[in-house]
Enzyme design. Structure first.
Site, PDB file in Angstrom:
ATOM      1  N   HIS A  96      17.124 -49.937  73.089  1.00 50.67           N
ATOM      2  CA  HIS A  96      16.792 -49.950  71.659  1.00 50.67           C
ATOM      3  C   HIS A  96      15.367 -50.414  71.353  1.00 50.67           C
ATOM      4  O   HIS A  96      15.072 -50.855  70.240  1.00 50.67           O
ATOM      5  CB  HIS A  96      17.790 -50.837  70.885  1.00 50.67           C
ATOM      6  CG  HIS A  96      17.949 -50.433  69.451  1.00 50.67           C
ATOM      7  ND1 HIS A  96      18.497 -51.250  68.487  1.00 50.67           N
ATOM      8  CD2 HIS A  96      17.599 -49.282  68.813  1.00 50.67           C
ATOM      9  CE1 HIS A  96      18.491 -50.625  67.325  1.00 50.67           C
ATOM     10  NE2 HIS A  96      17.977 -49.439  67.494  1.00 50.67           N
TER      11      HIS A  96
ATOM     12  N   CYS B 249      19.661 -55.325  64.740  1.00 46.68           N
ATOM     13  CA  CYS B 249      19.457 -55.202  66.194  1.00 46.68           C
ATOM     14  C   CYS B 249      18.010 -55.111  66.677  1.00 46.68           C
ATOM     15  O   CYS B 249      17.552 -55.948  67.454  1.00 46.68           O
ATOM     16  CB  CYS B 249      20.160 -53.956  66.715  1.00 46.68           C
ATOM     17  SG  CYS B 249      21.832 -53.700  66.129  1.00 46.68           S
TER      18      CYS B 249
HETATM   19 CA    CA Z   1      23.169 -55.928  66.371  1.00 43.71          CA
END
Ligand code: CA
Length: 467
Positions: free
Chosen positions: A134, A76
């Site tokens: 994130h 990610c």
């Molecule tokens: Ca991911």
């Protein structure tokens, strides 16, 4: 009012409306719909049979499917850092999945980097991010400090899906890495009392963002955390899959289906507002499916999330821009998520602050430019010292003790290692990789694998500040 005066007014109004619509066509809206950990096989446009995705498939029908669409990393955080800057993230040390460390200004996207929101804001766009951030939880790294006018979502790398599980007010109450999954959602800097299933809430906010900003160029980054674990879905979506017996796969299908409804609603809103020909809509996943964790499928690709086999980095990827690029086409030459930034910069006619790695894809799709957008694509996983390069149909994966060479044009599943029988090609790719490696920085922060070590080095990581 005399008749000719009335005519003049009508004429001037028409001209004004026309010139305004011309202006907004000059700067088309950009929407990125990013899913999380969705497998290559798990969209209708890549052949999924058990999970229908009629909403997402509209993008493919209206536009182009990239059959070799890549992301710049196989998990990610770094993948998102590449996407949002248009640069290989190892150029600026974002080589690992960031830890949850709200007090650490180095844990996330460094301020030297310009985000796509920074860029498009300079071109007069209204910018919004909805969903998973994130890219840093420190106050200096949050979306509203990184070019986004609006933020609705959460700062951590994942989240619980049901509101009753959001039992922390905010990150000041977090005491470990995974507590980031339990906070209430944020609207800009303020926590909100959201009551819907998370995916539905994000879809609702996305539709609302478009509706509110229809009269100006806008950039919407809709970053769903579905279908990333934890595997949680509502009965509404689960009931669509009575024939899937495996519980995890069934929940995964339901989570994808929830995203698909949202994508359908968003496209419907574009249609209603007559914005389809004025809006690019990208759809992609941030990395390949982690098949064990969420029961996704990357078939016929080998490998999964984390790998540099195709299953880790080749993702479902499509783009629509009605009336501007052809519809119902497949584009087989390699493209990468970094191209979205370059395409946006070109269309908004604004110069990026930093040197970017992507390519404006539009001329290749309209036929204005022949050939392939990229000679070579590159990957680095610093932690395990693994590299990869794709060059035309070939791909080399280099690890400390072995190298693998595949001919993807004949062997999409990477089953035959040609390393020892294609020496000159291997050597050529190795040289290119070596030249690329010299441009990279060492990681700026410890990653997810170093959770305990980081806490040891930063004993006050989760201690509330004294007031
Ligand atoms: Ca991911």
């Amino acid at each position: 009012m005399k008749r000719y005066q009335l005519l003049l007014v009508v004429f001037l109004t028409t001209i004004t409306a026309w010139s305004q619509s011309r202006l907004s066509t000059d700067k088309p809206n950009i929407i990125i719909i990013l899913t999380d950990d969705q497998g290559y096989a798990d969209v209708g446009f890549n052949g999924s049979k058990d999970i229908p995705t009629p909403g997402i498939d509209q993008i493919a029908k209206n536009g182009v499917v990239f059959s070799s669409g890549y992301v710049s990393f196989a998990v990610c955080g770094p993948s998102r850092a590449g996407l949002i800057t248009g640069r290989y993230q190892d150029r600026f040390g974002f080589s690992r999945n960031p830890l949850l460390a709200p007090k650490d200004s180095t844990m996330g996207l460094p301020l030297t980097e310009e985000t796509m929101a920074d860029l498009l804001k300079r071109a007069g766009y209204r910018t919004g991010v909805i969903g998973k951030w994130h890219l840093g939880a420190h106050p200096s790294l949050v979306p509203n400090k990184r070019g986004f006018d609006e933020f609705y979502g959460f700062l951590s790398g994942g989240h619980q899906y049901f509101p009753e599980k959001w039992d922390l007010q905010d990150l000041s109450e977090a005491r470990n890495q995974w507590d980031g999954y339990r906070t209430k959602l944020l609207k800009n800097y303020e926590r909100v009392n959201e009551e819907e299933y998370l995916t539905d809430a994000l879809s609702r906010e996305a539709v609302d963002f478009v509706k509110r900003n229809a009269d100006q160029p806008f950039f919407l980054y809709l970053a769903y955390n579905a279908p990333h674990a934890p595997m949680q879905a509502t009965e509404k979506y689960l009931s669509r899959f009575p024939d899937i017996k495996d519980e995890k796969r069934k929940t995964y299908a339901a989570m994808v289906s929830a995203v698909d409804d949202g994508v359908g609603e968003l496209l419907e809103m574009l249609k209603t507002l007559n914005l389809e020909e004025n809006t690019l809509v990208f759809f992609l996943s941030d990395n390949g499916g982690p098949t064990k964790d969420n029961a996704s499928s990357n078939l016929p690709l080998r490998g999964f999330k984390g790998d540099f086999f195709e299953g880790g980095i080749r993702v479902p990827f499509a783009l629509q821009w009605k009336g501007q690029i052809p519809s119902g086409k497949r584009f087989d030459a390699p493209v990468i998520s970094l191209d979205i930034f370059a395409t946006a910069a070109a269309l908004a006619n604004v110069q990026p602050k930093n040197e970017i790695d992507g390519v404006n894809l539009v001329p290749f799709l309209t036929g204005e430019k022949a050939g392939n957008p990229h000679q070579d694509l590159y990957w680095r996983n610093y932690n395990v010292n693994r590299f990869a390069i794709r060059s035309a149909g070939s791909k080399l994966i280099e690890e400390p003790k072995k190298a693998l060479l595949f001919d993807l044009s004949a062997d999409i599943s990477e089953s035959r290692n040609l390393f020892s029988i294609q020496e000159s090609l291997t050597q050529n790719l190795t040289e290119k990789l070596n030249a690329w490696k010299k441009q990279l920085k060492d990681p700026l922060f410890l990653g997810l694998g170093a959770d305990e070590e980081y806490s040891r080095l930063h004993p006050d990581r989760f201690t509330p500040d004294q007031k």
